[in-house]
Motif scaffolding. Structure first.
Motif, PDB file in Angstrom:
ATOM      1  N   ALA A 213      -7.635   9.829   8.949  1.00 35.69           N
ATOM      2  CA  ALA A 213      -6.546   8.862   8.786  1.00 35.69           C
ATOM      3  C   ALA A 213      -6.363   8.487   7.319  1.00 35.69           C
ATOM      4  CB  ALA A 213      -6.816   7.614   9.623  1.00 35.69           C
ATOM      5  N   VAL A 214      -7.461   8.329   6.599  1.00 32.50           N
ATOM      6  CA  VAL A 214      -7.384   8.009   5.166  1.00 32.50           C
ATOM      7  C   VAL A 214      -6.702   9.150   4.410  1.00 32.50           C
ATOM      8  CG1 VAL A 214      -8.746   7.671   3.076  1.00 32.50           C
ATOM      9  CG2 VAL A 214      -9.356   6.440   5.170  1.00 32.50           C
ATOM     10  N   VAL A 215      -7.084  10.379   4.719  1.00 35.78           N
ATOM     11  CA  VAL A 215      -6.469  11.542   4.062  1.00 35.78           C
ATOM     12  C   VAL A 215      -4.974  11.582   4.349  1.00 35.78           C
ATOM     13  CG1 VAL A 215      -6.380  14.065   4.007  1.00 35.78           C
ATOM     14  CG2 VAL A 215      -8.585  12.900   4.058  1.00 35.78           C
ATOM     15  N   PHE A 216      -4.596  11.346   5.594  1.00 33.39           N
ATOM     16  CA  PHE A 216      -3.180  11.340   5.949  1.00 33.39           C
ATOM     17  C   PHE A 216      -2.419  10.273   5.159  1.00 33.39           C
ATOM     18  CE2 PHE A 216      -4.033  13.176  10.445  1.00 33.39           C
ATOM     19  CZ  PHE A 216      -3.982  14.471   9.937  1.00 33.39           C
ATOM     20  N   GLU A 217      -3.027   9.085   4.982  1.00 34.09           N
ATOM     21  CA  GLU A 217      -2.345   8.016   4.245  1.00 34.09           C
ATOM     22  C   GLU A 217      -2.216   8.356   2.761  1.00 34.09           C
ATOM     23  OE1 GLU A 217       0.088   5.212   4.453  1.00 34.09           O
ATOM     24  OE2 GLU A 217      -1.097   5.639   6.262  1.00 34.09           O
ATOM     25  N   VAL A 218      -3.215   9.042   2.213  1.00 34.91           N
ATOM     26  CA  VAL A 218      -3.111   9.508   0.819  1.00 34.91           C
ATOM     27  C   VAL A 218      -1.954  10.490   0.689  1.00 34.91           C
ATOM     28  CG1 VAL A 218      -4.255  10.867  -0.979  1.00 34.91           C
ATOM     29  CG2 VAL A 218      -5.537   9.116   0.260  1.00 34.91           C
TER      30      VAL A 218
ATOM     31  N   ILE B 296       1.509  -5.061  -0.725  1.00 35.56           N
ATOM     32  CA  ILE B 296       1.201  -6.490  -0.751  1.00 35.56           C
ATOM     33  C   ILE B 296       2.436  -7.370  -0.852  1.00 35.56           C
ATOM     34  CG2 ILE B 296      -1.125  -6.246  -1.666  1.00 35.56           C
ATOM     35  CD1 ILE B 296      -0.083  -6.689  -4.437  1.00 35.56           C
ATOM     36  N   ILE B 297       3.614  -6.745  -1.022  1.00 42.02           N
ATOM     37  CA  ILE B 297       4.861  -7.506  -1.037  1.00 42.02           C
ATOM     38  C   ILE B 297       5.635  -7.119   0.210  1.00 42.02           C
ATOM     39  CG2 ILE B 297       7.063  -7.860  -2.213  1.00 42.02           C
ATOM     40  CD1 ILE B 297       5.713  -7.479  -4.831  1.00 42.02           C
ATOM     41  N   PRO B 298       6.171  -8.095   0.983  1.00 40.32           N
ATOM     42  CA  PRO B 298       6.823  -7.785   2.249  1.00 40.32           C
ATOM     43  C   PRO B 298       8.149  -7.066   2.080  1.00 40.32           C
ATOM     44  CG  PRO B 298       7.062 -10.097   1.723  1.00 40.32           C
ATOM     45  CD  PRO B 298       6.132  -9.513   0.699  1.00 40.32           C
ATOM     46  N   ALA B 299       8.911  -7.006   3.157  1.00 37.56           N
ATOM     47  CA  ALA B 299      10.227  -6.356   3.214  1.00 37.56           C
ATOM     48  C   ALA B 299      10.105  -4.845   3.225  1.00 37.56           C
ATOM     49  CB  ALA B 299      11.135  -6.818   2.068  1.00 37.56           C
ATOM     50  N   SER B 300       9.100  -4.331   3.957  1.00 40.57           N
ATOM     51  CA  SER B 300       8.965  -2.903   4.203  1.00 40.57           C
ATOM     52  C   SER B 300       8.952  -2.066   2.934  1.00 40.57           C
ATOM     53  CB  SER B 300      10.088  -2.423   5.129  1.00 40.57           C
ATOM     54  OG  SER B 300       9.946  -2.978   6.400  1.00 40.57           O
ATOM     55  N   GLY B 301       8.274  -2.564   1.904  1.00 45.74           N
ATOM     56  CA  GLY B 301       8.110  -1.784   0.688  1.00 45.74           C
ATOM     57  C   GLY B 301       9.206  -1.972  -0.334  1.00 45.74           C
ATOM     58  N   ALA B 302      10.259  -2.720   0.002  1.00 42.32           N
ATOM     59  CA  ALA B 302      11.352  -2.910  -0.944  1.00 42.32           C
ATOM     60  C   ALA B 302      10.885  -3.655  -2.185  1.00 42.32           C
ATOM     61  CB  ALA B 302      12.501  -3.664  -0.283  1.00 42.32           C
ATOM     62  N   GLY B 303       9.829  -4.474  -2.036  1.00 49.20           N
ATOM     63  CA  GLY B 303       9.326  -5.219  -3.188  1.00 49.20           C
ATOM     64  C   GLY B 303       8.835  -4.318  -4.296  1.00 49.20           C
ATOM     65  N   GLY B 304       8.285  -3.165  -3.946  1.00 52.68           N
ATOM     66  CA  GLY B 304       7.786  -2.249  -4.959  1.00 52.68           C
ATOM     67  C   GLY B 304       8.886  -1.658  -5.815  1.00 52.68           C
ATOM     68  N   ILE B 305      10.120  -1.639  -5.296  1.00 49.58           N
ATOM     69  CA  ILE B 305      11.243  -1.086  -6.052  1.00 49.58           C
ATOM     70  C   ILE B 305      11.475  -1.864  -7.343  1.00 49.58           C
ATOM     71  CG2 ILE B 305      13.725  -0.652  -5.984  1.00 49.58           C
ATOM     72  CD1 ILE B 305      12.220   1.268  -4.273  1.00 49.58           C
ATOM     73  N   ALA B 306      11.153  -3.162  -7.356  1.00 46.53           N
ATOM     74  CA  ALA B 306      11.380  -3.982  -8.552  1.00 46.53           C
ATOM     75  C   ALA B 306      10.590  -3.454  -9.740  1.00 46.53           C
ATOM     76  CB  ALA B 306      11.005  -5.434  -8.271  1.00 46.53           C
TER      77      ALA B 306
ATOM     78  N   ALA C  71      -2.477  -9.922  -3.520  1.00 48.32           N
ATOM     79  CA  ALA C  71      -3.484  -9.039  -2.932  1.00 48.32           C
ATOM     80  C   ALA C  71      -4.606  -9.854  -2.304  1.00 48.32           C
ATOM     81  CB  ALA C  71      -4.036  -8.094  -3.994  1.00 48.32           C
ATOM     82  N   LEU C  72      -5.009 -10.929  -2.989  1.00 50.59           N
ATOM     83  CA  LEU C  72      -6.061 -11.794  -2.444  1.00 50.59           C
ATOM     84  C   LEU C  72      -5.599 -12.445  -1.140  1.00 50.59           C
ATOM     85  CD1 LEU C  72      -8.849 -13.051  -2.767  1.00 50.59           C
ATOM     86  CD2 LEU C  72      -7.804 -14.855  -4.162  1.00 50.59           C
ATOM     87  N   GLU C  73      -4.333 -12.864  -1.093  1.00 56.77           N
ATOM     88  CA  GLU C  73      -3.804 -13.458   0.138  1.00 56.77           C
ATOM     89  C   GLU C  73      -3.873 -12.468   1.291  1.00 56.77           C
ATOM     90  OE1 GLU C  73       0.158 -14.628  -0.727  1.00 56.77           O
ATOM     91  OE2 GLU C  73      -0.400 -16.266  -2.079  1.00 56.77           O
ATOM     92  N   VAL C  74      -3.477 -11.216   1.018  1.00 58.95           N
ATOM     93  CA  VAL C  74      -3.488 -10.203   2.075  1.00 58.95           C
ATOM     94  C   VAL C  74      -4.917  -9.904   2.514  1.00 58.95           C
ATOM     95  CG1 VAL C  74      -2.849  -7.841   2.694  1.00 58.95           C
ATOM     96  CG2 VAL C  74      -1.338  -9.193   1.240  1.00 58.95           C
ATOM     97  N   ILE C  75      -5.844  -9.836   1.545  1.00 54.15           N
ATOM     98  CA  ILE C  75      -7.248  -9.578   1.882  1.00 54.15           C
ATOM     99  C   ILE C  75      -7.790 -10.683   2.784  1.00 54.15           C
ATOM    100  CG2 ILE C  75      -9.583  -9.457   0.929  1.00 54.15           C
ATOM    101  CD1 ILE C  75      -8.345  -8.068  -1.536  1.00 54.15           C
TER     102      ILE C  75
ATOM    103  N   PHE D 167      -3.396  -0.788   4.003  1.00 54.02           N
ATOM    104  CA  PHE D 167      -3.464  -1.727   2.881  1.00 54.02           C
ATOM    105  C   PHE D 167      -4.284  -1.164   1.730  1.00 54.02           C
ATOM    106  CE2 PHE D 167      -5.959  -5.145   0.800  1.00 54.02           C
ATOM    107  CZ  PHE D 167      -4.925  -5.734   0.092  1.00 54.02           C
ATOM    108  N   TRP D 168      -5.500  -0.701   2.008  1.00 52.64           N
ATOM    109  CA  TRP D 168      -6.415  -0.330   0.940  1.00 52.64           C
ATOM    110  C   TRP D 168      -6.058   0.982   0.248  1.00 52.64           C
ATOM    111  CZ3 TRP D 168      -9.248  -3.515  -1.582  1.00 52.64           C
ATOM    112  CH2 TRP D 168      -9.744  -4.667  -0.969  1.00 52.64           C
TER     113      TRP D 168
END
Length: 352
Positions: A71-76, A112-122, A33-37, A323-324
């Motif tokens: 835009a924030v509401v739409f992303e939520v 914060i993990i690349p590959a179009s969100g696939a990282g979150g699947i882990a 997250a710090l790297e992305v920030i 991101f946020w």
């Protein structure tokens, strides 16, 4: 009032962070997250300080707070739609609060993990394995989930591309920007559908080498996942359909709102076509996709006729929101998830 059952390990409550996969260890996620920030900060500084970008700075300075809030509401809403997809695909008997904890944690991790969100699947895979689901089932449903999540984007490009090419929708565009993406999307959809008809192949034996076993397991997960995605669609589950469409549509609308915020209004057809082509940059192994998604989106919108200053300002605002918003929602959900898994309040058998 009885307490809701919490998602815990079959063998008892899990210590917070115990046995977490390396990719989703809290300390490693914090570093990512710090790297992305930092990377986002560099992009902002370039936009604010680099010579020749005065018009971009003017558009950002004069951006409409109201449109940015929309835009924030739409992303939520896009993040919440992810939860609507997650539960029926992975564990339909999971309480909605547990589904929100896991789903939003995945959304935050994916930011914060690349590959179009696939990282979150882990992260979700680890939670479901602690809840008793077999590894083969998790792998198969993960493939189905990723396919369903992406399917609406390709279908939209196929339909919109043909309509724009025929002059029925939006401003006139060249065949390379309309019919070609539409044909490629149709071919991609057809190719994936054919995978589901391929035999899964024999199960690996203990005498097979590591690569042979990996190939066999991957083939089984891929073929089974495609078949399961088709089965889930044939159920016509309204919540699943709402989640699939909503996750894609709200994110598109967030991008559309940031364009309005900086004073430019591209047509809906341009947003839909540029969105898929530009998002391919998220496949690059870059923290948070910074640079890949941004460059892809900006370049694609410019090709489709958007002013460079408007495209750069709108995409930068969109990427900051992208991101946020998931990160904040995911951090809250992950903290709640760790507390839930540490309570000996009962085991949810997600082994269906």
């Amino acid at each position: 009032m009885s307490q809701r059952p919490t998602l815990v390990a079959e063998t008892g409550p899990a210590r917070p962070g115990a046995d977490l996969p390396e990719d989703v260890d809290p300390r490693r996620l914090a570093r990512r997250a710090l790297e992305v920030i930092i990377l986002l900060g560099v992009l902002v500084l370039v936009a604010l300080l680099a010579p020749g970008l005065g018009e971009v700075r003017d558009r950002l300075k004069d951006a409409s707070p109201g449109w940015l809030a929309i835009a924030v509401v739409f992303e939520v809403l896009s993040a919440l739609s992810y939860v609507l997809m997650f539960r029926p695909v992975f564990c339909s008997i999971m309480p909605w609060r547990s589904a929100a904890e896991v789903g939003l944690s995945e959304v935050g991790t994916g930011s914060i993990i690349p590959a179009s969100g696939a990282g979150g699947i882990a992260l979700g895979a680890w939670v479901l394995s602690r809840a008793g689901m077999k590894a083969e089932t998790i792998a198969r449903r993960s493939v189905a989930f990723l396919l369903l999540k992406s399917s609406v984007n390709f279908a939209a490009v196929a339909v919109v591309g043909v309509l724009v090419f025929l002059g029925i929708l939006g401003p006139s565009q060249s065949v390379w920007l309309t019919l070609l993406p539409a044909v490629l999307s149709v071919l991609a959809i057809a190719g994936v559908a054919l995978i589901g008809r391929v035999p899964e192949g024999p199960s690996p034996s203990e005498h097979d080498g590591r690569l042979r076993r990996l190939w066999a397991h991957s083939r089984t997960a891929l073929v089974g996942g495609v078949a399961e995605a088709g089965m889930l669609l044939r159920r016509h589950d309204p919540l699943l359909i709402l989640g699939i469409v909503g996750y894609w549509a709200w994110d598109n609308l967030a991008l559309w709102a940031t364009f309005h915020a900086v004073g430019y209004s591209p047509g809906a057809s341009v947003i839909l076509l540029a969105y898929l082509i530009g998002q391919l940059g998220g496949l690059l192994p870059i923290p948070g996709g910074i640079g890949g998604i941004d460059g892809g989106l900006i370049g694609t919108f410019i090709v489709f006729g958007a002013p460079a200053s408007a495209a750069t300002a709108a995409v930068l605002a969109y990427r900051i929101i992208l991101f946020w918003v998931p990160l904040i929602l995911g951090a809250v959900a992950f903290a709640s998830l760790r507390r839930s898994m540490a309570k000996p309040a009962g085991f949810i058998p997600c082994a269906e």
